[in-house]
Design a protein around this motif. Structure first.
Motif, PDB file in Angstrom:
ATOM      1  N   MET A  22       0.895  -1.310   0.101  1.00 40.56           N
ATOM      2  CA  MET A  22       0.018  -0.197   0.029  1.00 40.56           C
ATOM      3  C   MET A  22       0.858   1.142  -0.024  1.00 40.56           C
ATOM      4  N   VAL A  23       0.395   2.261  -0.491  1.00 38.94           N
ATOM      5  CA  VAL A  23       1.026   3.582  -0.696  1.00 38.94           C
ATOM      6  C   VAL A  23       0.397   4.534  -0.003  1.00 38.94           C
ATOM      7  N   ARG A  24       0.972   5.352   0.751  1.00 36.51           N
ATOM      8  CA  ARG A  24       0.280   6.374   1.438  1.00 36.51           C
ATOM      9  C   ARG A  24       0.552   7.928   0.594  1.00 36.51           C
ATOM     10  N   ARG A  25      -0.850   8.451   0.324  1.00 36.33           N
ATOM     11  CA  ARG A  25      -0.654   9.414  -0.614  1.00 36.33           C
ATOM     12  C   ARG A  25      -0.450  11.010   0.123  1.00 36.33           C
ATOM     13  N   SER A  26       0.286  11.828  -0.473  1.00 37.65           N
ATOM     14  CA  SER A  26       0.686  13.033   0.153  1.00 37.65           C
ATOM     15  C   SER A  26      -0.476  13.838   0.688  1.00 37.65           C
ATOM     16  N   LEU A  27      -0.213  14.626   1.716  1.00 41.16           N
ATOM     17  CA  LEU A  27      -1.398  15.399   2.460  1.00 41.16           C
ATOM     18  C   LEU A  27      -1.430  16.605   1.408  1.00 41.16           C
ATOM     19  N   GLN A  28      -0.755  16.938   0.458  1.00 42.37           N
ATOM     20  CA  GLN A  28      -1.136  18.289  -0.424  1.00 42.37           C
ATOM     21  C   GLN A  28      -1.923  17.706  -1.744  1.00 42.37           C
ATOM     22  N   LEU A  29      -2.307  16.370  -1.901  1.00 42.44           N
ATOM     23  CA  LEU A  29      -3.111  16.030  -2.964  1.00 42.44           C
ATOM     24  C   LEU A  29      -4.624  16.481  -2.761  1.00 42.44           C
ATOM     25  N   ARG A  30      -5.262  16.782  -3.773  1.00 45.85           N
ATOM     26  CA  ARG A  30      -6.880  16.852  -3.543  1.00 45.85           C
ATOM     27  C   ARG A  30      -7.607  16.081  -3.576  1.00 45.85           C
ATOM     28  N   PHE A  31      -7.027  14.786  -4.128  1.00 49.31           N
ATOM     29  CA  PHE A  31      -8.081  13.330  -3.858  1.00 49.31           C
ATOM     30  C   PHE A  31      -7.730  12.564  -2.738  1.00 49.31           C
ATOM     31  N   MET A  32      -8.241  12.247  -1.567  1.00 50.76           N
ATOM     32  CA  MET A  32      -7.792  11.506  -0.738  1.00 50.76           C
ATOM     33  C   MET A  32      -6.373  11.760  -0.157  1.00 50.76           C
ATOM     34  N   PRO A  33      -6.026  13.004   0.563  1.00 49.86           N
ATOM     35  CA  PRO A  33      -4.803  13.272   0.941  1.00 49.86           C
ATOM     36  C   PRO A  33      -4.374  12.476   2.044  1.00 49.86           C
ATOM     37  N   GLY A  34      -3.415  11.979   2.307  1.00 52.58           N
ATOM     38  CA  GLY A  34      -2.996  11.172   3.407  1.00 52.58           C
ATOM     39  C   GLY A  34      -3.496   9.870   3.779  1.00 52.58           C
ATOM     40  N   HIS A  35      -4.374   9.523   2.682  1.00 51.81           N
ATOM     41  CA  HIS A  35      -4.840   7.872   2.779  1.00 51.81           C
ATOM     42  C   HIS A  35      -3.982   7.009   2.280  1.00 51.81           C
ATOM     43  N   TYR A  36      -3.947   5.906   2.869  1.00 51.17           N
ATOM     44  CA  TYR A  36      -3.342   4.875   2.216  1.00 51.17           C
ATOM     45  C   TYR A  36      -4.153   4.082   1.013  1.00 51.17           C
ATOM     46  N   ALA A  37      -3.674   3.633   0.132  1.00 47.28           N
ATOM     47  CA  ALA A  37      -4.187   3.198  -1.107  1.00 47.28           C
ATOM     48  C   ALA A  37      -3.375   2.218  -1.803  1.00 47.28           C
ATOM     49  N   PHE A  38      -3.950   1.707  -2.964  1.00 47.32           N
ATOM     50  CA  PHE A  38      -3.131   0.723  -3.545  1.00 47.32           C
ATOM     51  C   PHE A  38      -2.440   1.455  -4.764  1.00 47.32           C
ATOM     52  N   PRO A  39      -1.322   1.287  -5.370  1.00 50.78           N
ATOM     53  CA  PRO A  39      -0.878   1.736  -6.367  1.00 50.78           C
ATOM     54  C   PRO A  39      -1.824   2.004  -7.494  1.00 50.78           C
ATOM     55  N   GLY A  40      -2.302   3.092  -8.048  1.00 47.07           N
ATOM     56  CA  GLY A  40      -3.025   3.193  -9.205  1.00 47.07           C
ATOM     57  C   GLY A  40      -3.409   4.551  -9.606  1.00 47.07           C
ATOM     58  N   GLY A  41      -4.234   4.696 -10.842  1.00 48.46           N
ATOM     59  CA  GLY A  41      -4.574   5.937 -11.130  1.00 48.46           C
ATOM     60  C   GLY A  41      -5.068   5.994 -12.506  1.00 48.46           C
ATOM     61  N   ARG A  42      -5.395   7.147 -13.403  1.00 45.84           N
ATOM     62  CA  ARG A  42      -6.244   6.990 -14.130  1.00 45.84           C
ATOM     63  C   ARG A  42      -5.690   6.458 -15.445  1.00 45.84           C
ATOM     64  N   VAL A  43      -6.752   5.861 -16.425  1.00 47.71           N
ATOM     65  CA  VAL A  43      -6.377   4.945 -17.511  1.00 47.71           C
ATOM     66  C   VAL A  43      -6.392   6.478 -18.516  1.00 47.71           C
ATOM     67  N   ASP A  44      -5.174   6.796 -18.902  1.00 49.22           N
ATOM     68  CA  ASP A  44      -5.039   7.919 -20.011  1.00 49.22           C
ATOM     69  C   ASP A  44      -5.719   7.546 -21.304  1.00 49.22           C
ATOM     70  N   GLU A  45      -6.495   8.779 -21.906  1.00 47.18           N
ATOM     71  CA  GLU A  45      -7.187   8.528 -23.150  1.00 47.18           C
ATOM     72  C   GLU A  45      -6.189   7.896 -24.157  1.00 47.18           C
ATOM     73  N   THR A  46      -4.971   8.425 -23.962  1.00 50.68           N
ATOM     74  CA  THR A  46      -4.100   7.862 -25.144  1.00 50.68           C
ATOM     75  C   THR A  46      -3.608   6.388 -24.923  1.00 50.68           C
ATOM     76  N   GLU A  47      -3.856   5.641 -23.835  1.00 44.99           N
ATOM     77  CA  GLU A  47      -3.604   4.387 -23.565  1.00 44.99           C
ATOM     78  C   GLU A  47      -3.794   3.341 -24.074  1.00 44.99           C
ATOM     79  N   SER A  48      -2.873   2.582 -24.980  1.00 42.58           N
ATOM     80  CA  SER A  48      -3.253   1.725 -25.876  1.00 42.58           C
ATOM     81  C   SER A  48      -3.189   0.219 -25.281  1.00 42.58           C
ATOM     82  N   ALA A  49      -3.747  -0.838 -26.278  1.00 38.53           N
ATOM     83  CA  ALA A  49      -3.568  -2.305 -25.796  1.00 38.53           C
ATOM     84  C   ALA A  49      -2.095  -2.784 -26.248  1.00 38.53           C
ATOM     85  N   GLU A  50      -1.425  -1.893 -26.892  1.00 37.59           N
ATOM     86  CA  GLU A  50      -0.074  -2.494 -26.927  1.00 37.59           C
ATOM     87  C   GLU A  50       0.890  -2.967 -25.983  1.00 37.59           C
ATOM     88  N   PHE A  51       1.473  -4.076 -26.114  1.00 35.89           N
ATOM     89  CA  PHE A  51       2.327  -4.593 -25.268  1.00 35.89           C
ATOM     90  C   PHE A  51       1.460  -5.508 -24.429  1.00 35.89           C
TER      91      PHE A  51
END
Length: 177
Positions: A22-51
């Motif tokens: 688990m990762v702990r999010r910075s206290l300066q972040l807008r979304f869930m500051p200071g919370h423990y979370a699983f590594p993750g984030g947004r699926v970019d619009e340009t994300e391809s299925a290649e590889f």
């Protein structure tokens, strides 16, 4: 009016001892500051299925790739199949990715790497409640990590990386930690 959730992906990384990362999010972040979370984030619009192989669904492949990219960005764990590029090459590639000097596809290509979607077991789909001003529709993937790589914190978006037994993580959550 509810905000439309953005597609996201996260890795529940489990080691050989059954601990989860688990990762702990910075206290300066807008979304869930200071919370423990699983590594993750947004699926970019340009994300391809290649590889990505092991799935015929390009939407699923894009989510798996985003989960692998986010895990690499946030923890340094390269959860793809490749010849061993070595710790220094991986760290340099991660820094290039974090500094926007390289994209994940270029890194996968340089290391001759591919991501096996079958090793990313979909275990949950969580959508941030409509009352939140920032919303995500997140797929959670369970991924086994038995390699020699160790997670490494690069301060910024995160302020901690820790392995927890699932019971310890739950106990800490119940205690408000």
């Amino acid at each position: 009016m509810a905000v439309e959730p953005k597609k996201a992906a996260a890795c529940i990384i489990m080691d050989a001892e059954g601990r989860i990362l688990m990762v702990r999010r910075s206290l300066q972040l807008r979304f869930m500051p200071g919370h423990y979370a699983f590594p993750g984030g947004r699926v970019d619009e340009t994300e391809s299925a290649e590889f990505v192989y092991g799935t015929d669904d390009p939407v699923h492949a894009r989510s798996v790739k985003a989960a692998a990219r986010e895990a690499f960005e946030e923890t340094g764990l390269f959860l793809a199949e490749a010849r061993d590029p070595g710790a220094e090459a991986l760290r340099n590639a991660r820094m290039d990715l974090l500094e926007n000097d390289a994209d994940f596809d270029a890194i996968l290509h340089a290391f001759g790497a591919r991501i096996d979607a079958a090793k990313y077991e979909t275990v949950a789909n969580w959508i941030t409640p409509p009352s939140n001003p920032i919303r995500f529709d997140t797929l959670y993937f369970l991924v086994q990590h038995h390699g020699p790589q160790l997670p490494e914190l690069i301060p910024g978006e995160l302020i901690g990386i820790n392995w927890f037994s699932p019971l310890d993580a739950r106990r800490r959550w119940q205690q408000g930690e």
